[in-house]
Scaffold this motif. Structure first.
Motif, PDB file in Angstrom:
ATOM      1  N   ARG A  75       9.742  -7.318   1.215  1.00  0.00           N
ATOM      2  CA  ARG A  75       9.413  -6.280   0.103  1.00  0.00           C
ATOM      3  C   ARG A  75       9.414  -5.099   0.953  1.00  0.00           C
ATOM      4  O   ARG A  75       9.012  -5.025   1.881  1.00  0.00           O
ATOM      5  N   TYR A  76      10.020  -4.140   0.447  1.00  0.00           N
ATOM      6  CA  TYR A  76       9.895  -2.639   1.348  1.00  0.00           C
ATOM      7  C   TYR A  76       9.596  -1.511   0.447  1.00  0.00           C
ATOM      8  O   TYR A  76       9.885  -1.547  -0.455  1.00  0.00           O
ATOM      9  N   VAL A  77       9.113  -0.556   1.088  1.00  0.00           N
ATOM     10  CA  VAL A  77       8.722   0.697   0.413  1.00  0.00           C
ATOM     11  C   VAL A  77       9.100   1.979   1.613  1.00  0.00           C
ATOM     12  O   VAL A  77       8.780   1.667   2.735  1.00  0.00           O
ATOM     13  N   SER A  78       9.852   2.882   1.173  1.00  0.00           N
ATOM     14  CA  SER A  78      10.226   3.919   1.814  1.00  0.00           C
ATOM     15  C   SER A  78       9.769   5.173   1.387  1.00  0.00           C
ATOM     16  O   SER A  78       9.925   5.670   0.222  1.00  0.00           O
ATOM     17  N   PHE A  79       9.044   5.917   2.295  1.00  0.00           N
ATOM     18  CA  PHE A  79       8.537   7.178   1.734  1.00  0.00           C
ATOM     19  C   PHE A  79       9.344   8.339   1.832  1.00  0.00           C
ATOM     20  O   PHE A  79      10.404   8.160   2.464  1.00  0.00           O
ATOM     21  N   SER A  80       9.189   9.550   0.913  1.00  0.00           N
ATOM     22  CA  SER A  80       9.944  10.509   0.857  1.00  0.00           C
ATOM     23  C   SER A  80       9.908  11.377   2.197  1.00  0.00           C
ATOM     24  O   SER A  80      11.054  12.221   2.557  1.00  0.00           O
ATOM     25  N   ARG A  81       8.844  11.221   2.895  1.00  0.00           N
ATOM     26  CA  ARG A  81       8.827  11.608   4.285  1.00  0.00           C
ATOM     27  C   ARG A  81       7.926  11.219   5.211  1.00  0.00           C
ATOM     28  O   ARG A  81       7.153  10.221   4.608  1.00  0.00           O
ATOM     29  N   ASN A  82       7.606  11.735   6.282  1.00  0.00           N
ATOM     30  CA  ASN A  82       6.477  11.213   6.926  1.00  0.00           C
ATOM     31  C   ASN A  82       5.146  11.478   6.446  1.00  0.00           C
ATOM     32  O   ASN A  82       4.622  12.744   6.687  1.00  0.00           O
ATOM     33  N   PHE A  83       4.439  10.636   6.278  1.00  0.00           N
ATOM     34  CA  PHE A  83       3.026  10.908   5.704  1.00  0.00           C
ATOM     35  C   PHE A  83       1.900  10.187   6.409  1.00  0.00           C
ATOM     36  O   PHE A  83       0.568  10.367   6.346  1.00  0.00           O
ATOM     37  N   GLY A  84       2.360   9.484   7.543  1.00  0.00           N
ATOM     38  CA  GLY A  84       1.362   9.089   8.669  1.00  0.00           C
ATOM     39  C   GLY A  84       1.282   7.511   8.271  1.00  0.00           C
ATOM     40  O   GLY A  84       1.249   7.145   7.400  1.00  0.00           O
ATOM     41  N   LYS A  85       0.573   7.043   9.417  1.00  0.00           N
ATOM     42  CA  LYS A  85       0.089   5.764   9.426  1.00  0.00           C
ATOM     43  C   LYS A  85      -0.793   5.224   8.297  1.00  0.00           C
ATOM     44  O   LYS A  85      -0.850   4.076   7.770  1.00  0.00           O
ATOM     45  N   GLU A  86      -1.894   6.128   8.268  1.00  0.00           N
ATOM     46  CA  GLU A  86      -2.905   5.705   7.346  1.00  0.00           C
ATOM     47  C   GLU A  86      -2.419   5.570   6.133  1.00  0.00           C
ATOM     48  O   GLU A  86      -2.609   4.560   5.166  1.00  0.00           O
ATOM     49  N   ALA A  87      -1.353   6.351   5.264  1.00  0.00           N
ATOM     50  CA  ALA A  87      -0.875   6.199   3.994  1.00  0.00           C
ATOM     51  C   ALA A  87       0.012   4.969   4.117  1.00  0.00           C
ATOM     52  O   ALA A  87       0.121   4.447   3.146  1.00  0.00           O
ATOM     53  N   ALA A  88       0.550   4.709   5.143  1.00  0.00           N
ATOM     54  CA  ALA A  88       1.729   3.495   5.342  1.00  0.00           C
ATOM     55  C   ALA A  88       0.636   2.371   5.267  1.00  0.00           C
ATOM     56  O   ALA A  88       1.089   1.449   4.371  1.00  0.00           O
ATOM     57  N   LEU A  89      -0.346   2.316   5.715  1.00  0.00           N
ATOM     58  CA  LEU A  89      -1.153   1.054   5.634  1.00  0.00           C
ATOM     59  C   LEU A  89      -1.538   0.948   4.052  1.00  0.00           C
ATOM     60  O   LEU A  89      -1.684  -0.155   3.593  1.00  0.00           O
ATOM     61  N   LEU A  90      -2.185   2.184   3.522  1.00  0.00           N
ATOM     62  CA  LEU A  90      -2.431   2.132   2.179  1.00  0.00           C
ATOM     63  C   LEU A  90      -1.699   1.429   1.314  1.00  0.00           C
ATOM     64  O   LEU A  90      -1.715   0.704   0.459  1.00  0.00           O
ATOM     65  N   GLU A 133      16.721  -2.711   4.192  1.00  0.00           N
ATOM     66  CA  GLU A 133      17.620  -2.987   2.693  1.00  0.00           C
ATOM     67  C   GLU A 133      18.517  -4.317   3.208  1.00  0.00           C
ATOM     68  O   GLU A 133      18.404  -5.181   2.265  1.00  0.00           O
ATOM     69  N   GLY A 134      18.904  -4.108   4.531  1.00  0.00           N
ATOM     70  CA  GLY A 134      19.506  -5.462   5.024  1.00  0.00           C
ATOM     71  C   GLY A 134      18.679  -6.720   4.979  1.00  0.00           C
ATOM     72  O   GLY A 134      19.033  -7.860   4.576  1.00  0.00           O
ATOM     73  N   LEU A 135      17.535  -6.567   5.416  1.00  0.00           N
ATOM     74  CA  LEU A 135      16.479  -7.537   5.374  1.00  0.00           C
ATOM     75  C   LEU A 135      16.248  -8.218   4.230  1.00  0.00           C
ATOM     76  O   LEU A 135      16.211  -9.366   3.848  1.00  0.00           O
ATOM     77  N   ALA A 136      16.172  -7.184   3.195  1.00  0.00           N
ATOM     78  CA  ALA A 136      15.778  -7.572   1.825  1.00  0.00           C
ATOM     79  C   ALA A 136      16.836  -8.494   1.289  1.00  0.00           C
ATOM     80  O   ALA A 136      16.758  -9.341   0.345  1.00  0.00           O
ATOM     81  N   ALA A 137      18.124  -8.042   1.512  1.00  0.00           N
ATOM     82  CA  ALA A 137      19.225  -8.651   1.011  1.00  0.00           C
ATOM     83  C   ALA A 137      19.436 -10.156   1.419  1.00  0.00           C
ATOM     84  O   ALA A 137      19.905 -11.082   0.776  1.00  0.00           O
ATOM     85  N   ARG A 138      18.953 -10.441   2.721  1.00  0.00           N
ATOM     86  CA  ARG A 138      19.145 -11.690   3.206  1.00  0.00           C
ATOM     87  C   ARG A 138      17.878 -12.640   2.993  1.00  0.00           C
ATOM     88  O   ARG A 138      18.119 -13.771   3.104  1.00  0.00           O
TER      89      ARG A 138
END
Length: 316
Positions: free
Chosen positions: A65-80, A55-60
């Motif tokens: 662009r950032y997306v934050s998951f509701s929980r840990n879904f794994g790297k494959e989901a993060a790549l998607l 959030e700080g990086l996006a403000a500066r």
């Protein structure tokens, strides 16, 4: 040309600022050459201050662009998620722990300009333990005999993808994803170069032996049905052995008369066949489980916070 940097993050508070500074320097070097850049970070349910830092990086930096998951879904989901939110003409997929050197991005861009749709960075195993190197080589030698695509030792997610490759990968909607295999499956003109293995800058890897074994198993099962075919051939082989053994027992009885059956032979046969049956049930169960997840049609991830437009996987 707009270049998107997609970086999955999981508990990367100790290194995230340094990573962003490094990719910013690369962006400044490429800007005079006509290449703009955006940074797409995916927080895979981190338990530390990763989201606050994003959030700080996006403000500066308006390019973040950032997306934050509701929980840990794994790297494959993060790549998607990162690929879905990347709008660049080319997309560079890399880790945020600086094991993937950002200075190689410029080299990737130059190779992309030569017409390659995938520019793949293949790390050497310099500094790895001998046992890990040997295990990896044996795994890739075995898995390439089984699956329908070719996987190369040292080739991971660190690569540049053209827009048509990204669109092709996003068109594959399967739930059980193995990105390394998907990148190989879609094809398109590719080139590979090697780079020296880099140590993790900070924190600890979330990969353990169990996770690596499960990841390797996913690679075997995601791109072929040969284990099922092997179960069929093994069953036929055992049936043939049983027939030959029966013929031998009958022949011995006719020649020497009926003798007391061997206890060891019976126990060995029963135990061996039971073990084989359990293995075959396990193979069938793995494929059935994958069908089960595909049929349910659950989203790959849920988003709790983002500074970009909503997606179908976002909590309503």
């Amino acid at each position: 040309m707009l270049i998107s940097i997609v970086a999955p993050c999981y508990n990367e508070e100790d290194v995230l600022d340094r990573f962003h500074e490094a990719v910013q320097r690369v962006a400044d070097e490429l800007l005079p050459l006509g290449h703009d850049m955006e940074f797409v970070y995916v927080d895979d349910g981190s338990r530390d201050r990763t989201l606050a830092l994003l959030e700080g990086l996006a403000a500066r930096d308006a390019r973040v662009r950032y997306v934050s998951f509701s929980r840990n879904f794994g790297k494959e989901a993060a790549l998607l998620a990162g690929l879905r939110h990347a709008s660049g003409d080319s997309v560079v997929v890399m880790d945020a722990d600086l094991q993937h050197p950002p200075e190689l991005i410029a080299r990737m861009v130059r190779l992309r300009e030569q017409g390659h749709d995938q520019v793949i960075a293949r790390r050497t195993r310099t500094g790895d333990r001998f046992t890990r190197t040997l295990t990896a080589r044996l795994y890739y030698r075995l898995v390439n005999r089984l699956i329908d695509v070719e996987l190369r030792d040292g080739v991971g997610d660190f690569r540049l993808l053209s827009r048509r490759v990204v669109d092709a990968v996003l068109a594959l909607t399967e739930y059980n994803r193995f990105s390394k295999g998907l990148f190989a499956w879609v094809g398109f003109p590719s080139t590979t170069f090697e780079y020296e293995n880099a140590a993790r800058e900070a924190g600890r890897s979330s990969w353990n032996l169990r996770g690596l074994l499960n990841y390797g198993l996913d690679g075997v099962l995601s791109f072929n049905n040969r284990p099922l075919r092997a179960a069929l051939w093994l069953g036929m082989g055992l049936l043939l052995c049983a027939g030959l053994y029966t013929a031998w027992i009958v022949g011995a009885a006719l020649v020497h008369g009926v003798q007391t059956p061997g206890y060891v032979t019976i126990i060995t046969a029963v135990t061996a066949l039971a073990g084989v049956q359990m293995v075959m049930l396990g193979v069938i169960g793995e494929y059935t489980g994958r069908i089960y997840y595909e049929v349910k049609g659950r989203p790959h991830f849920l988003v709790k916070a983002t500074n970009v437009e909503r997606t179908k996987d976002l909590i309503p």
